[in-house]
Design a protein around this motif. Sequence first.
Motif, PDB file in Angstrom:
ATOM      1  N   PRO A  33      -7.915  34.554  19.949  1.00 47.25           N
ATOM      2  CA  PRO A  33      -8.519  33.222  20.050  1.00 47.25           C
ATOM      3  C   PRO A  33     -10.037  33.257  19.901  1.00 47.25           C
ATOM      4  N   THR A  34     -10.562  32.236  19.247  1.00 48.24           N
ATOM      5  CA  THR A  34     -12.000  32.152  19.024  1.00 48.24           C
ATOM      6  C   THR A  34     -12.702  31.542  20.235  1.00 48.24           C
ATOM      7  N   LYS A  35     -14.029  31.466  20.130  1.00 48.81           N
ATOM      8  CA  LYS A  35     -14.835  30.841  21.176  1.00 48.81           C
ATOM      9  C   LYS A  35     -14.621  29.336  21.234  1.00 48.81           C
ATOM     10  N   LEU A  36     -13.991  28.767  20.193  1.00 50.91           N
ATOM     11  CA  LEU A  36     -13.870  27.315  20.067  1.00 50.91           C
ATOM     12  C   LEU A  36     -12.514  26.777  20.527  1.00 50.91           C
ATOM     13  N   VAL A  37     -11.672  27.621  21.124  1.00 52.22           N
ATOM     14  CA  VAL A  37     -10.338  27.196  21.553  1.00 52.22           C
ATOM     15  C   VAL A  37     -10.433  26.193  22.706  1.00 52.22           C
ATOM     16  N   GLU A  38      -9.658  25.106  22.607  1.00 53.12           N
ATOM     17  CA  GLU A  38      -9.553  24.136  23.689  1.00 53.12           C
ATOM     18  C   GLU A  38      -8.351  24.429  24.580  1.00 53.12           C
ATOM     19  N   TYR A  39      -7.232  24.808  23.953  1.00 56.16           N
ATOM     20  CA  TYR A  39      -6.001  25.123  24.673  1.00 56.16           C
ATOM     21  C   TYR A  39      -5.063  25.832  23.703  1.00 56.16           C
ATOM     22  N   GLY A  40      -4.017  26.436  24.235  1.00 54.48           N
ATOM     23  CA  GLY A  40      -2.992  27.046  23.401  1.00 54.48           C
ATOM     24  C   GLY A  40      -1.697  26.253  23.495  1.00 54.48           C
ATOM     25  N   ILE A  41      -0.806  26.508  22.560  1.00 54.45           N
ATOM     26  CA  ILE A  41       0.495  25.833  22.520  1.00 54.45           C
ATOM     27  C   ILE A  41       1.580  26.891  22.419  1.00 54.45           C
ATOM     28  N   ILE A  42       2.588  26.796  23.271  1.00 57.66           N
ATOM     29  CA  ILE A  42       3.762  27.661  23.187  1.00 57.66           C
ATOM     30  C   ILE A  42       4.969  26.770  22.958  1.00 57.66           C
ATOM     31  N   SER A  43       5.727  27.062  21.913  1.00 58.51           N
ATOM     32  CA  SER A  43       6.852  26.216  21.551  1.00 58.51           C
ATOM     33  C   SER A  43       8.125  27.027  21.369  1.00 58.51           C
ATOM     34  N   ASP A  44       9.219  26.460  21.837  1.00 61.59           N
ATOM     35  CA  ASP A  44      10.549  26.922  21.456  1.00 61.59           C
ATOM     36  C   ASP A  44      10.773  26.565  19.985  1.00 61.59           C
ATOM     37  N   VAL A  45      11.837  27.081  19.387  1.00 60.23           N
ATOM     38  CA  VAL A  45      12.129  26.805  17.975  1.00 60.23           C
ATOM     39  C   VAL A  45      13.428  26.012  17.828  1.00 60.23           C
ATOM     40  N   ASP A  46      14.551  26.586  18.254  1.00 58.58           N
ATOM     41  CA  ASP A  46      15.856  25.957  18.065  1.00 58.58           C
ATOM     42  C   ASP A  46      15.986  24.687  18.888  1.00 58.58           C
ATOM     43  N   ASP A  47      16.278  23.582  18.211  1.00 59.99           N
ATOM     44  CA  ASP A  47      16.442  22.256  18.820  1.00 59.99           C
ATOM     45  C   ASP A  47      15.154  21.714  19.420  1.00 59.99           C
ATOM     46  N   THR A  48      14.043  22.363  19.128  1.00 57.53           N
ATOM     47  CA  THR A  48      12.720  21.848  19.492  1.00 57.53           C
ATOM     48  C   THR A  48      11.934  21.529  18.237  1.00 57.53           C
TER      49      THR A  48
END
Length: 339
Positions: free
Chosen positions: A116-131
Amino acid sequence: MPYIGFGNEKEVYLLGRVLRNREVGYATIDDSRFKNFKKMYKRFMTWEIPNIRITASFEGKQWTTMTDEEGYFEFQIKEYSFPKTDHSWRVFDLELVDQVLPKQGMVKTEANIFIPTKLVEYGIISDVDDTIVPTGATRFWEMIKTTFLGNAYSRIPFPGVAAFYQALAKGTDGKENNPLFYVSSSPWNLYDFLLELLVVHQIPKGPLMLRDLGLSRDQFIAGSHFDHKLNQVEKIFRLVPDIPFILIGDSGQYDPEIYLEVIKDFPGRVKRIYIRHVAEKRKEEVLQIQTTMLQLGVQMLLVSDTVEAAEDALAQRWIREVDVQKIIEEKSESEIKNP
């Protein structure tokens, strides 16, 4: 076959596998179901290369590891400094040290590492199947049919997903600095297929955390669905320690329960949880979990479509209004093309 790695300025995690090249190749929009089946068959009928050395090189520094009995290799690099910059990606050179075939020559490739860079506001973690994409993960034979007879073009994401994930990656500054991570119980055999799915449908790429189905890694399927996803999500939290996360999943396969454990283990790190409502029979259970999460200071939204989640993210000032309009337009176009 290196998988996308990730880490922070003090530690990097990289996983990959050495296999015989089955020449699966890329999908096309015109591929038949039989052709899709042949390619998927090759993905699962692998020829692993065990007990050989792999080197990883970056900026003059080199590390060596060995493949295990199923051809997997892993680097956990802790003795090097990776200072934050304005660029998210680092490129490592990988090389096969040992000879597997006569006259094999040099075997090299590159591995992409996300820091991640210095400019990150937040991260996102996502499921894949049916999401991200309808799979029928709660209906076994439907899931098998979908997996083996489709390809990256025929598997259509839920309407608006690509634009929503693009909006989250852009955040409020529009520069796509926010990292996306994808956690799934799909096997590593599907890694290239899932990465191709992201690219074809213009969903921002990021590390994919999948699961091993090998007989020789502790058990037939390496850990339960719950344990696997919880361990992978918490690994991301540990290796990317300085930012909060938005978690996205569905109600079909215990994502709410998994995310509740994450909230307990990492208090203050979760901004919001979006759960796609795909399992009506679990609604009461999910609503009970929602209440528990609220008591812990985190709101989980049970949404019927992508626009609902996007409108909430806009209300929280996490994404831009112009990007929400794109999500609405993409959803409308997708519903017209795929009624």
